[in-house]
Design a protein around this motif. Structure first.
Motif, short mmCIF file in Angstrom:
data_model
loop_
_atom_site.label_atom_id
_atom_site.label_comp_id
_atom_site.label_asym_id
_atom_site.label_seq_id
_atom_site.Cartn_x
_atom_site.Cartn_y
_atom_site.Cartn_z
N TRP A 17 -8.30 -0.49 5.28
CA TRP A 17 -7.64 -1.73 5.73
C TRP A 17 -8.17 -2.12 7.11
N ARG B 206 8.31 4.06 5.92
CA ARG B 206 8.21 2.77 6.62
C ARG B 206 9.26 1.79 6.08
N CYS C 148 0.83 -1.21 0.00
CA CYS C 148 0.00 0.00 0.00
C CYS C 148 0.87 1.27 0.00
N THR C 149 0.46 2.23 -0.81
CA THR C 149 1.12 3.54 -0.84
C THR C 149 0.08 4.65 -0.73
N ALA C 150 -1.00 4.37 -0.01
CA ALA C 150 -2.13 5.31 0.02
C ALA C 150 -1.86 6.55 0.86
N CYS C 151 -0.82 6.55 1.68
CA CYS C 151 -0.50 7.78 2.42
C CYS C 151 1.01 7.96 2.49
N ILE D 161 -3.31 2.14 12.41
CA ILE D 161 -2.70 2.31 11.09
C ILE D 161 -1.54 1.34 10.95
N LYS D 162 -1.18 1.04 9.73
CA LYS D 162 -0.29 -0.10 9.45
C LYS D 162 1.17 0.26 9.23
N CYS D 163 1.48 1.54 9.15
CA CYS D 163 2.88 1.93 8.92
C CYS D 163 3.34 2.89 10.01
N LEU E 242 3.13 7.78 4.78
CA LEU E 242 3.93 6.90 5.63
C LEU E 242 4.60 5.79 4.81
N ALA E 243 4.10 5.55 3.62
CA ALA E 243 4.71 4.54 2.75
C ALA E 243 6.15 4.92 2.39
N ALA F 231 -6.65 7.45 5.37
CA ALA F 231 -6.17 6.63 4.25
C ALA F 231 -6.10 5.16 4.63
N CYS F 232 -5.78 4.90 5.89
CA CYS F 232 -5.60 3.50 6.33
C CYS F 232 -6.92 2.87 6.77
S1 SF4 Z 1 -0.36 3.69 6.84
FE1 SF4 Z 1 -2.00 2.50 5.86
S2 SF4 Z 1 -2.72 3.81 4.17
FE2 SF4 Z 1 -0.69 4.58 4.79
S3 SF4 Z 1 0.72 3.51 3.40
FE3 SF4 Z 1 0.59 2.33 5.31
S4 SF4 Z 1 -0.98 0.76 4.86
FE4 SF4 Z 1 -1.21 2.37 3.32
#
Ligand code: SF4
Length: 215
Positions: free
Chosen positions: A127, A46, A37-40, A106-108, A42-43, A123-124
């Motif tokens: 998920w 991370r 994922c590159t939706a925000c 959030i995942k990152c 933080l990609a 954005a997250c």
């Molecule tokens: S924090 Fe969530 S939305 Fe942002 S890049 Fe990571 S997985 Fe994607």
């Protein structure tokens, strides 16, 4: 409690299973998609997406704020010292990681462990929402102020939220301290233990209700 499932042991699904999908398989497929994922923003910073771990059919789901440095490096939620304390808290409840599911809002990892920003949480959210939909746990435990405020969509302070029941999409939600905070403030562990006891009692009550309904 239901039988633990090891994601690592899963075989590839048959066509029929792929359409219907059990919780573990659906979660594996979702995690695979999220991994790129590159939706925000933080990609960009991370190391890894830290999706979640544990039993996708668990009755109890623990939700923290965001991955920290150790989680970002290892790709697992709640590792390092705070993770070890969470393991001890689970053990005190007669549980381990194979019998619960652990994830973050959030995942990152936010740089320098700052709080996640509103656009990152937004954005997250897809998920997060899909994960919870797969899990459909009996109870949720939100660990710490940030997770509690983001998930319950409130600005109320942690002291006003913890130790009592809330609701999210019909699921009972308990708010308690984050293990990282308990490491800094060990005098709060007794309050945390009371929250966890409430959690266990609620699961037992729900299981008893289900058994009565089956009779
Ligand atoms: S924090 Fe969530 S939305 Fe942002 S890049 Fe990571 S997985 Fe994607």
């Amino acid at each position: 409690m239901q039988t633990p499932v090891s994601l690592a042991d899963l075989a590839l699904p048959s066509a029929a299973e792929d359409c219907a999908g059990n919780a573990a398989e659906r979660m594996r497929r979702l995690a695979e998609k999220a991994a790129t994922c590159t939706a925000c923003k933080l990609a960009e910073t991370r190391t890894r997406v830290v999706f979640g771990s544990g039993n996708p059919e668990a009755d109890i789901v623990f939700i923290g704020e965001a991955p920290g440095r150790d989680e970002d490096a290892q790709g697992e939620p709640f590792v390092g010292k705070a993770g070890k304390l969470l393991d001890k808290m689970l053990a005190a409840m007669g549980l381990d990681r194979s019998r619960v599911y652990i994830m973050n809002t959030i995942k990152c990892r936010p740089p320098s462990n700052r709080d996640p920003e509103a656009d990152e949480v937004a954005a997250c959210h897809p998920w997060f929402a899909q994960q919870l939909d797969i899990l459909s746990p009996k109870v949720i435990c939100l660990l710490g102020r940030v997770a509690a405020q983001k998930v319950l969509q409130t600005d109320a302070p942690l002291k006003a939220l913890r130790g009592r029941w809330h609701e999210l999409n019909g699921m009972p939600v308990m708010v308690s301290y984050h293990p990282a905070y308990l490491l800094r403030s060990p005098q709060q562990k007794r309050h945390s233990w009371r929250d966890l006891q409430l959690l266990c009692q609620r699961v037992e009550q729900l299981e008893a209700g289900e058994q009565d309904a089956e009779l």
